[in-house]
Structures are given as structure tokens and as C-alpha cells.
Design an enzyme around this catalytic site. Structure first.
Site, PDB file in Angstrom:
ATOM      1  N   HIS A 308       0.858  -1.191   0.000  1.00 46.78           N
ATOM      2  CA  HIS A 308       0.000   0.000   0.000  1.00 46.78           C
ATOM      3  C   HIS A 308       0.886   1.230   0.000  1.00 46.78           C
ATOM      4  O   HIS A 308       1.984   1.221   0.567  1.00 46.78           O
ATOM      5  CB  HIS A 308      -0.898   0.011   1.250  1.00 46.78           C
ATOM      6  CG  HIS A 308      -2.054   0.930   1.120  1.00 46.78           C
ATOM      7  ND1 HIS A 308      -1.948   2.275   1.394  1.00 46.78           N
ATOM      8  CD2 HIS A 308      -3.312   0.721   0.699  1.00 46.78           C
ATOM      9  CE1 HIS A 308      -3.122   2.842   1.173  1.00 46.78           C
ATOM     10  NE2 HIS A 308      -3.969   1.934   0.754  1.00 46.78           N
ATOM     11  N   ASP A 366      -7.962  -5.096  -0.487  1.00 42.34           N
ATOM     12  CA  ASP A 366      -8.431  -5.906  -1.632  1.00 42.34           C
ATOM     13  C   ASP A 366      -8.147  -7.377  -1.465  1.00 42.34           C
ATOM     14  O   ASP A 366      -8.669  -8.199  -2.227  1.00 42.34           O
ATOM     15  CB  ASP A 366      -7.758  -5.390  -2.913  1.00 42.34           C
ATOM     16  CG  ASP A 366      -8.138  -3.957  -3.168  1.00 42.34           C
ATOM     17  OD1 ASP A 366      -7.276  -3.080  -3.080  1.00 42.34           O
ATOM     18  OD2 ASP A 366      -9.342  -3.709  -3.381  1.00 42.34           O
TER      19      ASP A 366
END
Ligand code: SDX
Length: 431
Positions: A308, A366
Site C-alpha cells: 500500500h 483488496d
């Protein structure tokens, strides 16, 4: 509202500039460089904006080191456990948790905007049946400005409010219609007697031939997925919506731009890419091969659902999503789902591998959402449309905040030019 708490001195060449420092209510201090070019004749250079605050905002705060995500100060794990998506929408839009009367009124207003103009159904028949639902959503949402002229004047607070409610209310209908169109089933109208998540599941999975009632555990998991994707500070798609809105574009056009940006596999498209990767791995004995590829500098392959830009700790949303994945698969009696087994073993092996732990590459939002959505019966192509449906409230909340910022102006970054300097045109016979 920013308050100066200090000064930074920048010395270069024969210049010495004093730049204001502002201290936020949470997060790192910022150095205000708005006057840098005027006073110093230089630009800053920050491709990808990794060290740049593009605005001041009161909506969402992320602490990447702590793995913390707050919406108007409330931590995401408490909201996921105790709240529900429309209440989180209210919180993001208006800045406080609603009273019982306020949430009833808000839910009433959203519920009565869930239908789309009947003429809009004609757009869908213009697409091929195998069109990606995100392609359909970009087109149909952008076209909304051709139907709702009474909520495109961004200078009118009431029109901004109506457009916000319309966007939140109609996105599930538009997404469900995109799904139904691609599988050749008739569109299902929204039902005002169902809650937001149940209504979405009904529009996706019910057929005229028989009764359908969504399982309350699946509706709760769906609502939780919406909540966990609602807003996330100045991510790529939200920054796209802000930039589009800064030119004065109407809210439907801005959200369409956000949908287009979210589609990318490095951003919202990662949930589809993650599940396709898990399926490509296929069994736990092939995991080492893929981890080796993810570590190979010469191989562009990356572990989808890992890493991320901001979280250099566990994504707090992934933790909550993992609980929901276990609940849903347990309910459906497929806790031995091979994709989930690969996901859990991949997570275990990656988190024991120094390459990932040293680079702080942990599962993100996700990683588990795709497993839940697949277990619910959604095709992978519908994962990002569901992300877009949920993130619409974040985009709209940030868009409204930008428009009401007294310092708001059109966004116009500059560049570090490395091209040719001035040269004269050469006629073709002399080249
Ligand atoms: C979302 O911004 C947001 O908030 C986004 C989001 C939201 O809610 O809006 O949270 C939603 O987009 C989540 C992220 C979904 N994307 C993916 O899962 C795709 C896979 N992840 C990577 O593409 C990547 O991690 C990013 C794009 C998410 C972040 O990229 P960064 O911060 O630019 O990280 P990087 O590319 O600088 O990587 C640092 C290092 C690199 O190695 P070195 O060059 O330093 O040797 O880590 C490596 C990268 O090669 N790396 C990975 C990796 N991600 C980064 N290696 C293997 N697998 C990965 N997934």
C-alpha cells in the site's frame, strides 16, 4: 482550517526563504510552499505526490505506521462492527454521527432516489454483452449529467446536496444493471422495503421467475464491504475527483473520472487482479513459485492485494475483511474453498518472508474482499464496480469539502521539463 505553528528556512543559491509550518490535529506537520515559486523561482519535485499534502481535510485520517483509519475521528473497526453503511455515509457527508431522526430522514431520502431515469436503460443496450462493467459505469455515470440538470449547478448548495444523494442512491442500481446486462438477465428495479445492501443483492441476484430474499448474513457482509471501502483520504481516485471538481465540472462528470481512475489494477482494480492471481496460483504448493516471482526485480509480477502507498503496517480494513470472509464462507459451507486456502497460506508465507516484512508489504483491503464477493456469487469483473459503488460517498464528500474550501482554486501542477529547448522548424526536404 490551518494554523501556523512554525517556520522552515530554505536556503539555496543566494536565496533564503521562510516557509510557514502548519500542525494538523493528527499526522505530520506540513510546510506551506504555495509562495515558493513566486518568492524563490523554483518548483518542488514529487512525482506520485508521496510527500505532498494536496489539501486540508477533516474527513478521513490514516496513520500508515500504526495501521489506523479514522472517519471523522471514529476508527474503522468500530464503524464496521457497530455502524452500517448509510450511517457511515451520513458521517462522511455531514461530519457527525446522526441522531435516530437524522438517519431515518437520510435513509428515506436515499431510498427515494434509487431509481434511474427510465431512458438511461437505453445506454446499456449500446454496449457489447461482454463489456467490462466498469466501462459501462464510466459511461452511464458520466451520462447522468444529461439527465439531472437540476443538480449540476455546483455553486448552488441545494443542488450539490441533491446530486450527492442521487449519486449514493443510484450507484447500486447502475452497478446492478451493468451486471444484469452482462449476463443477459432483465434489470431488477430497486425495492424501498429493503435496506441498502439487501436491495443491491436483490437487484443483482433476483430473477422474475422466483422469489429472492437475501440472506441476512450476506447482507451484513455486503454492508460491511461497502463501509470498509467508503473513503480513504487522498488516494488516486479521490485526488482525480478533486482535480476534476476544481475546474467546476459537474458532480456526475467528476465521479465518472473517479471510476475511471479506480479501475486500474494498482488501485481499485486490485481486488479483481488479486482473485485472478489466487486462481492462477491454484494450489498452496505453487505459492513459493509466485512469491519468488514477486521478489524478482526482472519480473513485473507483483502480489496483488499486498502492499500500500500509505499503510506500512497491516491495512486495518483487511483485518475486518478477513473476519467477514471466515463468516461468509462458514455460512456457505465452503470454508475449505481452495481460493481461500491459497489466500490464507499465501498470507502466512508472505508474512514470514523478509522481503515482504522488511518492505512492509502486508495484505490490503483488496486481499480478502474478492474472496467474499466471489463466495457471494459475483464474477471478478463486478469487484471493482462494487468498490466504486462504495467509494462514491467518499468521492462526493471530498468533492463537497473542496468546493466549500474558501481557498479553492483550479488544480494545476507544474513539471520538471527535460525535453528539447527552443529550436527552429526544419523543412521535410532538409531532414
Ligand atoms: C488500493 O491509496 C489508497 O488508499 C488506495 C486504496 C484505497 O482505499 O483507495 O487503499 C485502495 O488501491 C489498495 C492497493 C491495491 N493495489 C494492489 O494490491 C496492487 C499491488 N500493490 C502494488 O502495486 C503496490 O504495493 C502499490 C501500488 C499498492 C503501492 O505501491 P508503492 O507505495 O509505490 O510501493 P512501491 O511500488 O514503491 O514498492 C516498494 C517496494 C518496491 O520494491 P523496491 O523497488 O523498493 O525494491 O515494494 C515492492 C516494489 O517492487 N512491492 C511489491 C508489491 N508492492 C510493492 N513487491 C511485490 N508485490 C507487491 N504487491
Amino acid at each position: 482550517m490551518v494554523n501556523q505553528t512554525g517556520k522552515a528556512t530554505l536556503t539555496f543559491g543566494d536565496k533564503e526563504l521562510e516557509l510557514p509550518i502548519y500542525t494538523p490535529t493528527a499526522g505530520p506537520d506540513v510546510i506551506d510552499i504555495t509562495k515558493l515559486y513566486a518568492q524563490g523561482g523554483v518548483f518542488t519535485y514529487d512525482p506520485g505526490f508521496t510527500s505532498t499534502a494536496s489539501c486540508d481535510s477533516t474527513i478521513t485520517f490514516i496513520d500508515g505506521e500504526k495501521g489506523e483509519l479514522l472517519h471523522r475521528g471514529y476508527p474503522i473497526d468500530q464503524l464496521a462492527e457497530k455502524s452500517h453503511f448509510l450511517e457511515v455515509c451520513y458521517l462522511l457527508l455531514y461530519g457527525h454521527l446522526p441522531t435516530a431522526a437524522e438517519i431515518d430522514d437520510f435513509e428515506y431520502r436515499v431510498t427515494r432516489h434509487t431509481m434511474v431515469h427510465e431512458q438511461m436503460t437505453k445506454f446499456y443496450s449500446g454496449f457489447r454483452r461482454d463489456a467490462h462493467p466498469m466501462a459501462i459505469m464510466v459511461g452511464v455515470v458520466g451520462a447522468m449529467s444529461a439527465f439531472y440538470h437540476d443538480s449540476t449547478d455546483i455553486a448552488d448548495p441545494w443542488q450539490r446536496e441533491v446530486a450527492s444523494i442521487r449519486m449514493i442512491a443510484k450507484m447500486p442500481t447502475i452497478a446492478a444493471m451493468a451486471y444484469k446486462y452482462t449476463i443477459g438477465q432483465p434489470f431488477v428495479y430497486p425495492r424501498n422495503d429493503l435496506d441498502y445492501a439487501s436491495n443491491f443483492l436483490n437487484m443483482c441476484f433476483s430473477v422474475p421467475a422466483e422469489e429472492y430474499m437475501p440472506n441476512p448474513i450476506l447482507s451484513r457482509a455486503m454492508d460491511r464491504i461497502f463501509t470498509l471501502h467508503a473513503d480513504h483520504e487522498q488516494n488516486a481516485s479521490t485526488s482525480t475527483v478533486r482535480l476534476a471538481g476544481s475546474s467546476g465540472a459537474n458532480p456526475f462528470a467528476c465521479v465518472a473520472a473517479g471510476i475511471a481512475c479506480l479501475w486500474g489494477p494498482a488501485h481499485g482494480g486490485a481486488n479483481q487482479a488479486c482473485l485472478e492471481m489466487l486462481k492462477e496460483i491454484g494450489s498452496v504448493d505453487r505459492i513459493p513459485e509466485f512469491i519468488a516471482r514477486a521478489k524478482d526485480k526482472d519480473d513485473p509480477f507483483r502480489l496483488m492485494g499486498f502492499g500500500h502507498r500509505v499503510y506500512k503496517n497491516f491495512d486495518p480494513r483487511a483485518k475486518v475483511m478477513k473476519q467477514s470472509a471466515d463468516e461468509v464462507l462458514d455460512l456457505l459451507g465452503i470454508e475449505d474453498n481452495p481460493t481461500l486456502q491459497v489466500a490464507k497460506e499465501l498470507e502466512k508465507q508472505a508474512l514470514e518472508d523478509p522481503y515482504f516484512t522488511e518492505k512492509k508489504l502486508f495484505p490490503n483491503v483488496d486481499f480478502y474482499s474478492g474472496i467474499i464477493l466471489e463466495a457471494m456469487g459475483f464474477p471478478t469483473a463486478m469487484f471493482t464496480p462494487i468498490f466504486a459503488l462504495s467509494r462514491t460517498v467518499g468521492w462526493i464528500s471530498q468533492w463537497k469539502e473542496m468546493l466549500t474550501d474558501p481557498g479553492q482554486k483550479i488544480g494545476r501542477p507544474r513539471q520538471l521539463y527535460t525535453g528539447d529547448t527552443l529550436r527552429d522548424y526544419v523543412d521535410v526536404e532538409k531532414r
